[in-house]
Design an enzyme around this catalytic site. Structure first.
Site, mmCIF file in Angstrom:
data_model
loop_
_atom_site.group_PDB
_atom_site.id
_atom_site.type_symbol
_atom_site.label_atom_id
_atom_site.label_comp_id
_atom_site.label_asym_id
_atom_site.label_seq_id
_atom_site.Cartn_x
_atom_site.Cartn_y
_atom_site.Cartn_z
ATOM 1 N N ALA A 124 0.890 -1.312 -0.019
ATOM 2 C CA ALA A 124 0.016 -0.026 -0.001
ATOM 3 C C ALA A 124 0.962 1.402 0.001
ATOM 4 O O ALA A 124 1.045 1.980 1.115
ATOM 5 C CB ALA A 124 -0.746 -0.221 1.379
ATOM 6 N N THR A 151 0.957 3.511 -3.216
ATOM 7 C CA THR A 151 0.307 4.431 -4.310
ATOM 8 C C THR A 151 -0.962 5.100 -3.676
ATOM 9 O O THR A 151 -1.593 4.636 -3.047
ATOM 10 C CB THR A 151 0.072 3.913 -5.567
ATOM 11 O OG1 THR A 151 1.110 3.278 -6.112
ATOM 12 C CG2 THR A 151 -0.385 4.883 -6.583
ATOM 13 N N GLU A 189 5.289 -0.586 -11.325
ATOM 14 C CA GLU A 189 6.496 -0.713 -10.876
ATOM 15 C C GLU A 189 7.542 -0.173 -11.646
ATOM 16 O O GLU A 189 8.701 -0.491 -12.283
ATOM 17 C CB GLU A 189 6.893 -2.360 -11.212
ATOM 18 C CG GLU A 189 6.489 -3.165 -10.206
ATOM 19 C CD GLU A 189 6.878 -2.972 -8.860
ATOM 20 O OE1 GLU A 189 7.734 -2.490 -8.570
ATOM 21 O OE2 GLU A 189 5.969 -3.417 -7.843
#
Length: 394
Positions: free
Chosen positions: A136, A138, A375
């Protein structure tokens, strides 16, 4: 090690994985083939995925990438690349999306920072595929620039009070606990002021507030809202204020795994395109005799081969001691850009049929688009590689 000198034990492991997929994964997915043809996925996919995780853990695949000291297989980066590629070349939903191998929702190197108590409560169940986690980080206002996160954690009577909103969280809707990144020092922020905290999903104030729909039929991340969640001090992962330092431990492996996934998907799409080009007849000859079709297929073949050799070599370079930042960034950049072009050509070769849901091509076409975003976007990866070439920062 030469690029083509893959150790025999890795090749044998790849064959074993392929046999497992054909023997135990394919029959489960084949039972839902009509629903998949109509919608791109099937309603029971989530439940079947969790079952496969436990089966994968029992066979040892689930934890091959983790160090032996925590019960993993200690598999090299090159080995991880070959296995992720193998899982994805079959074109099966249940062979991907963290059904057999974890990327962010299972055990990852970041959890090597766990204390003994945290290992027992969090890492060990992840290793056995008994629990699901989520990464968690973003937020609505913090994507590529994660230093801008607004979620806060404030110390209070030996606990942390965590408040904020996270989104685009893979596996967030089924996670038993989240690894939440929160600002603990507004002045320092990314330079010692962001902390990684383990937050159980049953903590009061923790809520999955929305399932976010995407253009992919396979990936629907979650929004998680934390409203004054009280978390004990011992749930801090690593050192308070240095959450980003823990996070980077898994970035190279994750990027290589995504690159390998792109290789496998591209291989599957190319094989389907070659088969169709030989079978489909137009104007009294197979369309594969058409030089325009041949050109698309040769371009896809060439790009796939180039990307595979590069990804293999870069993974081997990290195994041999390379820093990995440039290698992993370049591998993901090249492979994910490649698979997008291969998917587009696959639709074109199949013509109108490729646009239909029945063949399953358009679903993968939509899904691989996200690979250039998570990513590390392609633009961020290019900037990362540019810095390693001695180019000035913007």
């Amino acid at each position: 090690m030469g690029v083509l000198n893959v150790p025999e034990e890795i090749l044998e492991l790849r064959r074993t994985l392929g046999d497992f997929i054909d023997r135990e994964v394919r029959p489960v997915e084949d039972a839902h083939v009509q629903e998949i043809q109509e919608t791109g996925t099937f309603a029971a996919a989530k439940e079947e995925r969790l079952k496969l995780r436990k089966r994968s853990a029992g066979l040892g695949f689930w934890t091959l990438h983790m160090p032996e000291e925590v019960g993993g297989g200690g598999l090299s980066y090159l080995g991880q690349v070959l296995l992720h590629e193998e899982a994805c070349r079959h074109g099966l939903i249940l062979a991907q999306f963290e059904s057999i191998f974890p990327v962010v929702t299972g055990p990852t190197p970041i959890y090597l920072d766990c204390t003994p108590a945290q290992r027992e409560k969090y890492l060990d169940p992840l290793m056995r595929a008994e629990k699901v986690t989520c990464f968690a980080l973003t937020e609505p206002g913090a994507g590529s620039d994660a230093t801008r996160i607004q979620t806060k954690a404030i110390r209070s009577n030996g606990s942390w009070i965590v408040s904020g909103r996270k989104h685009f969280i893979t596996g967030g809707e089924v996670a038993d606990f989240a690894l939440v990144f929160a600002v603990t020092d507004q002045e320092k922020r990314a330079r010692g002021g962001i902390t990684a905290i383990l937050v159980d999903a049953d903590t009061p104030g923790y809520e999955v507030t929305r399932i976010q729909r995407t253009m992919s039929p396979y990936q629907n991340p979650a929004e998680i809202t934390l409203s004054d969640c009280e978390v004990p001090e011992e749930n801090v992962l690593g050192k308070a204020g240095f959450g980003f330092y823990s996070a980077v431990k898994g970035i190279n492996g994750a990027r290589l795994q995504i690159a390998a996934t792109a290789l496998g998907i591209a291989r599957n799409l190319l094989e389907k395109s070659l088969e169709y080009a030989n079978q489909r007849v137009a104007f009294e000859r197979p369309i594969g005799a058409n030089q325009f079709v041949q050109g698309m297929l040769v371009d896809s073949f060439a790009e796939l081969e180039q990307a595979r050799l590069l990804v293999y070599r870069l993974a081997a370079d990290i195994d041999d001691g390379a820093d990995g930042r440039r290698e992993a960034a370049l591998a993901k950049l090249v492979a994910t850009e490649m698979v997008g072009r291969v998917a587009d050509r696959a639709i074109q070769v199949h013509g109108g049929n490729g646009f239909m849901t029945e063949l399953g091509l358009e679903a993968w076409y939509r899904d691989v688009r996200a690979m250039r975003l998570y990513e590390g976007t392609s633009e961020i990866l290019r900037a990362n590689v540019a810095r390693t070439l001695g180019l000035p920062s913007a």
